[in-house]
Design an enzyme around this catalytic site. Structure first.
Site, PDB file in Angstrom:
ATOM      1  CB  CYS A 135      -0.902  -0.351   1.217  1.00 38.13           C
ATOM      2  SG  CYS A 135      -0.188  -0.429   2.719  1.00 38.13           S
ATOM      3  CG  HIS A 157      -0.736   3.950   4.703  1.00 40.77           C
ATOM      4  ND1 HIS A 157      -1.468   3.870   5.962  1.00 40.77           N
ATOM      5  CD2 HIS A 157      -0.704   2.780   4.530  1.00 40.77           C
ATOM      6  CE1 HIS A 157      -1.680   2.433   6.011  1.00 40.77           C
ATOM      7  NE2 HIS A 157      -0.912   1.896   5.264  1.00 40.77           N
TER       8      HIS A 157
END
Length: 340
Positions: free
Chosen positions: A133, A246
């Site tokens: 990711c 994130h």
């Protein structure tokens, strides 16, 4: 000519990423003829909704992929290592979200905005790897710059949300936060230290070189996806008390002279990127803004005054969507349109 439709399976359907894979297939109107939902025996009896229908979850087995065209896997590395070859043998193309196959030289590692041509390599083993990711969002933002100015070094520090660890980690952050603000004892089960009101410079296991596995994933995956082993990459990955999204502080050094203004112009035209960069109005990428969408947000673009041809930037994306599920569905779209 009628649109071709595909039999699709989602392995690990009951997890956070598996759930989002189902949602992304529906949101992006992927041409699904039939959808098979697969998980461990613990999930038998559950149903999940797709296009208004309740679909029962079946147990993942070796013969689950007969008649399936594309399988989206998000069931962990061990499960993928065991079951993906059975799926491929039955003629199903696997798009795997675990780290099991990413560095296999015979398996393409794909971010559609960066290296869509690599999808053709699925023919070697019947498997395509979905990157980590934190790597995905970084290369989406950096690749357009690299193509024009050639990046020679990347220094990245990540601020990764707990959803990257899974639903139990989300629950742990919620429960610990609630306990602490009510002056109650808290449990610690998922992380080695309390995550509520804390930051942990520790994602995945530590390796002999002192880096974590997550950090080295970013090093090796970036080079493979951007197809340039000459890029120097170093990473520090940190878990922060955020539920979704994130963040990454990224410093790049390019071969050719570069300016923040040029980077902004390049990224404004880049696929999958949204520039959010107006500090005078307090506008910069936030995890709460990235959560729930598939764009990679980039801001705080500024010159690194300590080095020639250096740029700093701040990159944020939803790790469950673009960092995992949506990227996998985008790969499936390329497969469906150009190869199957």
């Amino acid at each position: 000519m009628p649109e071709k439709r595909f039999n699709v399976a989602v392995a690990g359907a009951t997890g956070a990423v598996g759930n989002q894979m189902i949602s992304s297939l529906e949101e992006r109107n992927f041409p699904v003829r039939s959808l098979k939902l697969l998980a461990s025996s613990r999930s038998i009896g559950r149903t999940l909704k797709f296009r208004g229908d309740e679909i029962p979850v079946q147990e993942l087995q070796k013969d689950s992929f007969k008649g399936v065209d594309i399988a989206l896997f998000s069931a962990g590395g061990g499960t993928s290592t065991h079951f993906s070859p059975f799926a491929a043998k039955d003629g199903c193309v696997v798009i795997d979200n675990s780290s099991a196959w990413r560095m296999d030289p015979d398996i393409p590692l794909v971010v559609p905005e960066v290296n869509p041509h690599a999808v053709s390599g699925y023919k070697r083993k019947g498997i395509i790897a979905n990157p980590n990711c934190s790597t995905i969002q970084m290369v989406v933002a950096l690749n357009p710059v690299h193509r024009e100015f050639r990046i020679k070094r990347i220094v990245v520090s990540t601020y990764q949300s707990v959803s990257g660890t899974g639903k139990k980690a989300i629950d742990e952050l919620f429960d610990q936060t609630r306990a602490m603000i009510n002056f109650l004892d808290y449990k610690r089960e998922i992380y080695p230290h309390r995550i509520a009101f804390n930051c942990l410079p520790h994602i995945d296991v530590f390796l002999e070189n002192g880096y974590t596995k997550e950090e080295m994933k970013m090093v090796h995956e970036t080079r493979k996806i951007m197809e340039d082993d000459g890029i120097a990459v170093t990473a520090t990955t940190v878990r922060v008390p955020v539920f979704f999204g994130h963040g990454e502080s990224v410093n790049i050094e390019t071969v050719e002279p570069i300016s923040p203004e040029t980077v902004r112009e390049i990224l404004k035209k880049a696929p999958g990127v949204k520039v959010v960069d107006d500090p005078s109005r307090n506008l910069y990428p936030l995890a709460i803004d990235a959560a729930g969408q598939d764009l990679t947000l980039v801001g705080r673009i500024r010159r690194d005054e300590s080095v020639k041809n250096g740029i700093n930037m701040w990159i944020v994306a939803d790790n469950i969507r673009k960092g995992a599920a949506t990227n996998a569905v985008q790969i499936a779209e390329i497969l469906a349109k150009e190869y199957l």
